[in-house]
Design a protein around this motif. Structure first.
Motif, mmCIF file in Angstrom:
data_model
loop_
_atom_site.group_PDB
_atom_site.id
_atom_site.type_symbol
_atom_site.label_atom_id
_atom_site.label_comp_id
_atom_site.label_asym_id
_atom_site.label_seq_id
_atom_site.Cartn_x
_atom_site.Cartn_y
_atom_site.Cartn_z
ATOM 1 N N LEU A 20 0.721 -1.479 -0.043
ATOM 2 C CA LEU A 20 -0.366 -0.032 0.215
ATOM 3 C C LEU A 20 1.149 0.713 0.104
ATOM 4 C CD1 LEU A 20 -2.429 -0.923 2.455
ATOM 5 C CD2 LEU A 20 -2.958 -0.941 0.024
ATOM 6 N N PRO A 21 0.463 2.485 -0.374
ATOM 7 C CA PRO A 21 1.064 3.830 -0.564
ATOM 8 C C PRO A 21 2.168 3.767 0.523
ATOM 9 C CG PRO A 21 -0.357 3.633 -1.842
ATOM 10 C CD PRO A 21 -0.878 2.064 -0.911
ATOM 11 N N ASN A 22 1.109 3.560 1.458
ATOM 12 C CA ASN A 22 0.926 3.856 3.755
ATOM 13 C C ASN A 22 2.711 2.806 3.823
ATOM 14 O OD1 ASN A 22 0.546 1.556 3.554
ATOM 15 N ND2 ASN A 22 -0.721 2.210 5.287
ATOM 16 N N GLY A 23 3.210 1.737 2.722
ATOM 17 C CA GLY A 23 4.328 0.704 3.075
ATOM 18 C C GLY A 23 4.181 -0.209 3.530
ATOM 19 N N VAL A 55 -7.020 -2.405 -16.983
ATOM 20 C CA VAL A 55 -7.981 -3.417 -16.580
ATOM 21 C C VAL A 55 -7.845 -3.186 -15.243
ATOM 22 C CG1 VAL A 55 -6.615 -5.444 -16.089
ATOM 23 C CG2 VAL A 55 -6.410 -4.497 -18.715
ATOM 24 N N ASN A 56 -8.906 -3.940 -14.754
ATOM 25 C CA ASN A 56 -8.621 -3.408 -13.125
ATOM 26 C C ASN A 56 -9.064 -4.980 -12.668
ATOM 27 O OD1 ASN A 56 -11.005 -4.647 -10.738
ATOM 28 N ND2 ASN A 56 -10.681 -1.751 -10.825
ATOM 29 N N PHE A 57 -7.975 -5.158 -11.083
ATOM 30 C CA PHE A 57 -7.646 -6.207 -10.230
ATOM 31 C C PHE A 57 -8.484 -5.840 -9.655
ATOM 32 C CE2 PHE A 57 -2.766 -8.210 -11.906
ATOM 33 C CZ PHE A 57 -4.048 -8.290 -12.900
ATOM 34 N N GLN A 58 -8.794 -6.867 -8.433
ATOM 35 C CA GLN A 58 -9.437 -6.826 -6.706
ATOM 36 C C GLN A 58 -9.170 -7.274 -6.200
ATOM 37 O OE1 GLN A 58 -13.852 -7.967 -5.732
ATOM 38 N NE2 GLN A 58 -14.308 -5.462 -6.588
ATOM 39 N N LEU A 59 -8.807 -6.909 -5.265
ATOM 40 C CA LEU A 59 -7.854 -7.592 -4.297
ATOM 41 C C LEU A 59 -8.302 -7.573 -2.739
ATOM 42 C CD1 LEU A 59 -4.352 -6.141 -4.164
ATOM 43 C CD2 LEU A 59 -5.141 -7.987 -5.626
ATOM 44 N N TRP A 60 -8.777 -8.642 -2.618
ATOM 45 C CA TRP A 60 -9.728 -8.433 -1.376
ATOM 46 C C TRP A 60 -8.991 -10.183 -0.211
ATOM 47 C CZ3 TRP A 60 -13.309 -13.836 -0.590
ATOM 48 C CH2 TRP A 60 -13.934 -12.694 0.667
ATOM 49 N N VAL A 94 -5.946 -0.600 -9.515
ATOM 50 C CA VAL A 94 -6.466 -2.241 -8.721
ATOM 51 C C VAL A 94 -7.786 -1.708 -7.591
ATOM 52 C CG1 VAL A 94 -5.330 -3.497 -6.948
ATOM 53 C CG2 VAL A 94 -4.012 -2.786 -8.410
ATOM 54 N N GLU A 95 -8.428 -2.348 -6.955
ATOM 55 C CA GLU A 95 -9.299 -1.941 -6.385
ATOM 56 C C GLU A 95 -9.156 -2.749 -4.351
ATOM 57 O OE1 GLU A 95 -13.093 -3.063 -7.577
ATOM 58 O OE2 GLU A 95 -13.821 -1.303 -9.109
ATOM 59 N N TYR A 96 -8.736 -2.087 -4.049
ATOM 60 C CA TYR A 96 -9.096 -2.155 -2.478
ATOM 61 C C TYR A 96 -9.067 -2.051 -1.677
ATOM 62 C CZ TYR A 96 -6.057 -4.439 1.255
ATOM 63 O OH TYR A 96 -6.034 -4.831 2.793
ATOM 64 N N GLN A 97 -10.442 -2.580 -0.159
ATOM 65 C CA GLN A 97 -10.929 -2.727 0.315
ATOM 66 C C GLN A 97 -9.987 -1.448 1.792
ATOM 67 O OE1 GLN A 97 -14.713 -2.727 0.616
ATOM 68 N NE2 GLN A 97 -14.153 -1.491 1.858
ATOM 69 N N GLY A 98 -10.020 -0.654 2.363
ATOM 70 C CA GLY A 98 -9.354 -0.537 3.556
ATOM 71 C C GLY A 98 -11.074 0.488 3.904
ATOM 72 N N GLU A 99 -10.448 1.385 4.581
ATOM 73 C CA GLU A 99 -12.265 2.610 5.373
ATOM 74 C C GLU A 99 -13.498 2.092 4.019
ATOM 75 O OE1 GLU A 99 -11.278 5.868 7.111
ATOM 76 O OE2 GLU A 99 -9.531 5.574 7.758
ATOM 77 N N THR A 100 -12.968 2.361 2.337
ATOM 78 C CA THR A 100 -14.188 2.432 1.533
ATOM 79 C C THR A 100 -13.036 1.637 0.441
ATOM 80 O OG1 THR A 100 -15.701 3.459 -0.157
ATOM 81 C CG2 THR A 100 -13.363 4.387 0.628
ATOM 82 N N ILE A 101 -14.045 1.451 -0.641
ATOM 83 C CA ILE A 101 -13.117 0.573 -1.295
ATOM 84 C C ILE A 101 -11.960 1.655 -2.822
ATOM 85 C CG2 ILE A 101 -12.900 -0.660 -3.977
ATOM 86 C CD1 ILE A 101 -15.663 -1.454 -3.504
ATOM 87 N N GLY A 102 -10.862 1.125 -2.319
ATOM 88 C CA GLY A 102 -10.010 2.539 -2.990
ATOM 89 C C GLY A 102 -9.349 2.249 -4.035
ATOM 90 N N LYS A 103 -8.961 3.070 -5.317
ATOM 91 C CA LYS A 103 -8.558 2.512 -6.196
ATOM 92 C C LYS A 103 -7.657 3.572 -6.803
ATOM 93 C CE LYS A 103 -13.160 3.568 -9.338
ATOM 94 N NZ LYS A 103 -13.653 3.249 -10.698
#
Length: 155
Positions: A20-23, A55-60, A94-103
């Protein structure tokens, strides 16, 4: 990063990790729940019709702590998506679930796939009156008068 670059990197890896961007790393038991093609057809604020495709990847993350997605399996999923969905060599989102779905955008540092921050932007700055770049002004060149003189520019 384009899809072909991701596949090339996956072919050289023994494990997959996303940072993630925060490391922080995405937990290693993540799933790629979707590989898809997203087409956006829209009008910008200047009236220009635009088309974008990614192209979208969704991580879960699930409670499946024993799960590990191996690089060759993700390559298989990508290749199936290319064949069935007609996915071309486009940029990855890339979509990833944090507090909300982030792109996020995607990059690679030699070890981890890096989820990079994305920003909104005005695509019609020239028609909206938004300056493309803020002009740089040297304060010393604004007025030859000293600031505290009767005709100075400090008041």
């Amino acid at each position: 990063m384009k899809l072909s670059e991701v596949k090339n990197k996956l072919n050289t890896l023994e494990t997959i990790s996303f940072q993630l961007p925060n490391g922080e790393l995405v937990p290693s038991h993540f799933h790629v729940t979707e590989v898809g093609k997203i087409t956006k057809h829209f009008i910008d604020c200047g009236g220009t019709v635009r088309n974008e495709e990614v192209v979208n990847f969704q991580l879960w993350n699930a409670n499946d702590y024993d799960h590990r997605l191996h690089p060759e399996k993700l390559v298989d999923i990508i290749e199936l998506s290319e064949k069935v969905l007609g996915i071309e060599d486009s940029e990855i989102e890339v979509e990833y679930q944090g507090e909300t779905i982030g792109k996020f955008g995607l990059d690679f540092d030699g070890k981890h796939f890096l989820l990079t921050n994305k920003q909104t932007d005005c695509l019609a700055k020239d028609q909206c009156g938004v300056p493309v770049e803020k002009p740089k002004v040297k304060l010393a060149e604004l007025n030859d008068e000293p600031c505290c003189s009767p005709r100075g520019n400090c008041c």
